[in-house]
Design a protein around this motif. Structure first.
Motif, PDB file in Angstrom:
ATOM      1  N   LEU A 247      -1.132   2.171 -17.623  1.00 26.93           N
ATOM      2  CA  LEU A 247      -0.612   3.317 -16.858  1.00 26.93           C
ATOM      3  C   LEU A 247      -1.341   3.524 -15.527  1.00 26.93           C
ATOM      4  O   LEU A 247      -1.208   4.574 -14.900  1.00 26.93           O
ATOM      5  CB  LEU A 247      -0.625   4.608 -17.693  1.00 26.93           C
ATOM      6  CG  LEU A 247       0.143   4.518 -19.020  1.00 26.93           C
ATOM      7  CD1 LEU A 247       0.175   5.862 -19.715  1.00 26.93           C
ATOM      8  CD2 LEU A 247       1.554   3.993 -18.812  1.00 26.93           C
ATOM      9  N   GLN A 248      -2.084   2.528 -15.093  1.00 30.66           N
ATOM     10  CA  GLN A 248      -2.690   2.585 -13.759  1.00 30.66           C
ATOM     11  C   GLN A 248      -1.628   2.252 -12.716  1.00 30.66           C
ATOM     12  O   GLN A 248      -0.793   1.360 -12.931  1.00 30.66           O
ATOM     13  CB  GLN A 248      -3.848   1.588 -13.658  1.00 30.66           C
ATOM     14  CG  GLN A 248      -5.023   1.926 -14.576  1.00 30.66           C
ATOM     15  CD  GLN A 248      -5.620   3.291 -14.285  1.00 30.66           C
ATOM     16  OE1 GLN A 248      -5.944   3.610 -13.145  1.00 30.66           O
ATOM     17  NE2 GLN A 248      -5.734   4.121 -15.330  1.00 30.66           N
ATOM     18  N   GLU A 249      -1.684   2.943 -11.567  1.00 31.40           N
ATOM     19  CA  GLU A 249      -0.725   2.674 -10.486  1.00 31.40           C
ATOM     20  C   GLU A 249      -0.842   1.226 -10.032  1.00 31.40           C
ATOM     21  O   GLU A 249      -1.951   0.709  -9.904  1.00 31.40           O
ATOM     22  CB  GLU A 249      -0.958   3.612  -9.299  1.00 31.40           C
ATOM     23  CG  GLU A 249      -0.628   5.065  -9.583  1.00 31.40           C
ATOM     24  CD  GLU A 249       0.798   5.287 -10.075  1.00 31.40           C
ATOM     25  OE1 GLU A 249       1.737   4.736  -9.486  1.00 31.40           O
ATOM     26  OE2 GLU A 249       0.953   6.018 -11.069  1.00 31.40           O
ATOM     27  N   LEU A 250       0.309   0.620  -9.800  1.00 32.65           N
ATOM     28  CA  LEU A 250       0.356  -0.782  -9.404  1.00 32.65           C
ATOM     29  C   LEU A 250       0.727  -0.901  -7.939  1.00 32.65           C
ATOM     30  O   LEU A 250       1.547  -0.131  -7.433  1.00 32.65           O
ATOM     31  CB  LEU A 250       1.448  -1.510 -10.202  1.00 32.65           C
ATOM     32  CG  LEU A 250       1.171  -1.875 -11.648  1.00 32.65           C
ATOM     33  CD1 LEU A 250       2.416  -2.522 -12.235  1.00 32.65           C
ATOM     34  CD2 LEU A 250      -0.017  -2.819 -11.743  1.00 32.65           C
ATOM     35  N   ASP A 251       0.153  -1.885  -7.275  1.00 36.33           N
ATOM     36  CA  ASP A 251       0.744  -2.365  -6.039  1.00 36.33           C
ATOM     37  C   ASP A 251       1.567  -3.603  -6.407  1.00 36.33           C
ATOM     38  O   ASP A 251       2.743  -3.485  -6.654  1.00 36.33           O
ATOM     39  CB  ASP A 251      -0.336  -2.618  -4.989  1.00 36.33           C
ATOM     40  CG  ASP A 251      -0.917  -1.287  -4.498  1.00 36.33           C
ATOM     41  OD1 ASP A 251      -0.148  -0.301  -4.461  1.00 36.33           O
ATOM     42  OD2 ASP A 251      -2.099  -1.220  -4.191  1.00 36.33           O
ATOM     43  N   GLU A 252       0.921  -4.751  -6.508  1.00 32.57           N
ATOM     44  CA  GLU A 252       1.668  -5.969  -6.850  1.00 32.57           C
ATOM     45  C   GLU A 252       2.119  -5.930  -8.319  1.00 32.57           C
ATOM     46  O   GLU A 252       1.297  -5.739  -9.225  1.00 32.57           O
ATOM     47  CB  GLU A 252       0.767  -7.187  -6.626  1.00 32.57           C
ATOM     48  CG  GLU A 252       1.539  -8.487  -6.639  1.00 32.57           C
ATOM     49  CD  GLU A 252       0.591  -9.689  -6.638  1.00 32.57           C
ATOM     50  OE1 GLU A 252       1.090 -10.800  -6.785  1.00 32.57           O
ATOM     51  OE2 GLU A 252      -0.629  -9.496  -6.505  1.00 32.57           O
ATOM     52  N   ILE A 253       3.424  -6.072  -8.540  1.00 33.52           N
ATOM     53  CA  ILE A 253       3.979  -6.015  -9.898  1.00 33.52           C
ATOM     54  C   ILE A 253       4.183  -7.433 -10.409  1.00 33.52           C
ATOM     55  O   ILE A 253       4.948  -8.200  -9.827  1.00 33.52           O
ATOM     56  CB  ILE A 253       5.312  -5.246  -9.918  1.00 33.52           C
ATOM     57  CG1 ILE A 253       5.091  -3.806  -9.450  1.00 33.52           C
ATOM     58  CG2 ILE A 253       5.936  -5.272 -11.311  1.00 33.52           C
ATOM     59  CD1 ILE A 253       6.375  -3.056  -9.143  1.00 33.52           C
TER      60      ILE A 253
END
Ligand code: AMP
Length: 276
Positions: A247-253
């Protein structure tokens, strides 16, 4: 359908009904979302238990707990077609007797998103779910993807504590206009109810961008925010494009993404999500 208000009554009934048990924990005010979980539990187990309990420890102060709809008779009518075997509807005294002092805390995964907005919420959830698992001892327990962080927290807790229960996740049931079904939708004014499908539209806009190849969380979050900002009645608490496990915010998915949001309409708080 047997109604147990006490743990001792539930235990006696279960002793007479050996076999696999599926548990659907709810706070009542049932709708099609809950019933889809009940149906799945019916299909996959010998016996089905539905708990109906508005758990005080997962509410912050401020009246939401007091005004939460309590409609047990109607809930039992709605369950009848699904041949629920056992309804567990305990009192607060039964669940939290005087001198109760043990809580379950899941750490990192409860910190962002709902956990940040609702301090103590997941401690209450983890504690009541652990208690329900110990009381009912189900083979399988059914939760809705609607509450995505709740699912992640419970799966984490089951892994960490080696709880002998299989967690089954049911897809989010929606109204025809896309609004995720929720017991809280009844609080929406007519105007807010008309505006509320904006959450699903915002999620779909980000999903469309993802399907076109967008793999940057930092680009998907503004897509959702821009759609929500078109609706003046909507007050955005957060929009998120996060790792589905941490549940950590992602940049690269790389391995999928959980798109989620919390939006207030007046005093009513709605959440929704899509798992891609
Ligand atoms: P609640 O009564 O709100 O605590 O919800 C009980 C269970 O029903 C939880 O596992 C929820 O995630 C699930 N649930 C609530 N709304 C929906 C929905 N619209 N679709 C599927 N499951 C839902």
């Amino acid at each position: 359908m047997f109604l147990a208000k006490r743990i001792s009554d539930l235990r006696a009934f279960q002793k007479q009904h050996p076999g696999t048990w599926g548990l659907v924990p709810t706070m009542g005010a049932l709708h099609e979302g809950h019933l889809s979980l009940v149906k799945r539990a019916r299909d996959e187990n010998n016996f089905v238990a539905v708990s109906v309990y508005v758990n005080p420890t997962q509410f912050a102060g401020g009246g939401d707990f007091d005004k939460y709809p309590r409609t047990l008779e109607r809930d039992m009518d709605l369950m009848k077609p699904f041949q629920v075997d056992l309804v567990f509807a305990p009192s607060n005294e039964e669940m939290y007797p005087p001198n109760f002092q043990t809580y379950v805390t899941v750490e990192e995964i409860t910190k962002p998103l709902e956990g940040a907005m609702r301090p103590g919420h997941f401690r209450g959830v983890a504690t009541i779910v652990t208690k329900l698992f110990n009381i009912v001892q189900p083979d399988r327990a059914y939760f809705g993807q609607k509450d995505a962080q709740q699912v992640a927290v419970i799966q984490q807790m089951v892994r960490d504590l080696n709880l002998p229960v299989e967690i089954v996740v049911g897809e989010t049931m929606r109204e025809a206009d896309g609004l995720a079904m929720s017991s809280r939708n009844v609080y929406l004014s007519a105007e807010d109810r008309n505006a509320a499908p904006i959450l699903y539209r915002a999620l779909c806009a980000a999903r469309d961008a993802y399907l076109r190849g967008e793999r940057d969380g930092a680009s998907l979050r503004p897509v959702m925010r821009e759609v929500l900002e078109q609706e003046p009645r909507a007050n955005v608490e957060y929009v998120s494009a996060a790792d589905p496990l941490t549940l950590q915010e992602l940049d690269e998915i790389k391995n999928g993404v959980l798109l989620s949001m919390a939006v207030r309409f007046g005093t009513t708080r709605l959440i929704d999500n899509l798992l891609l």
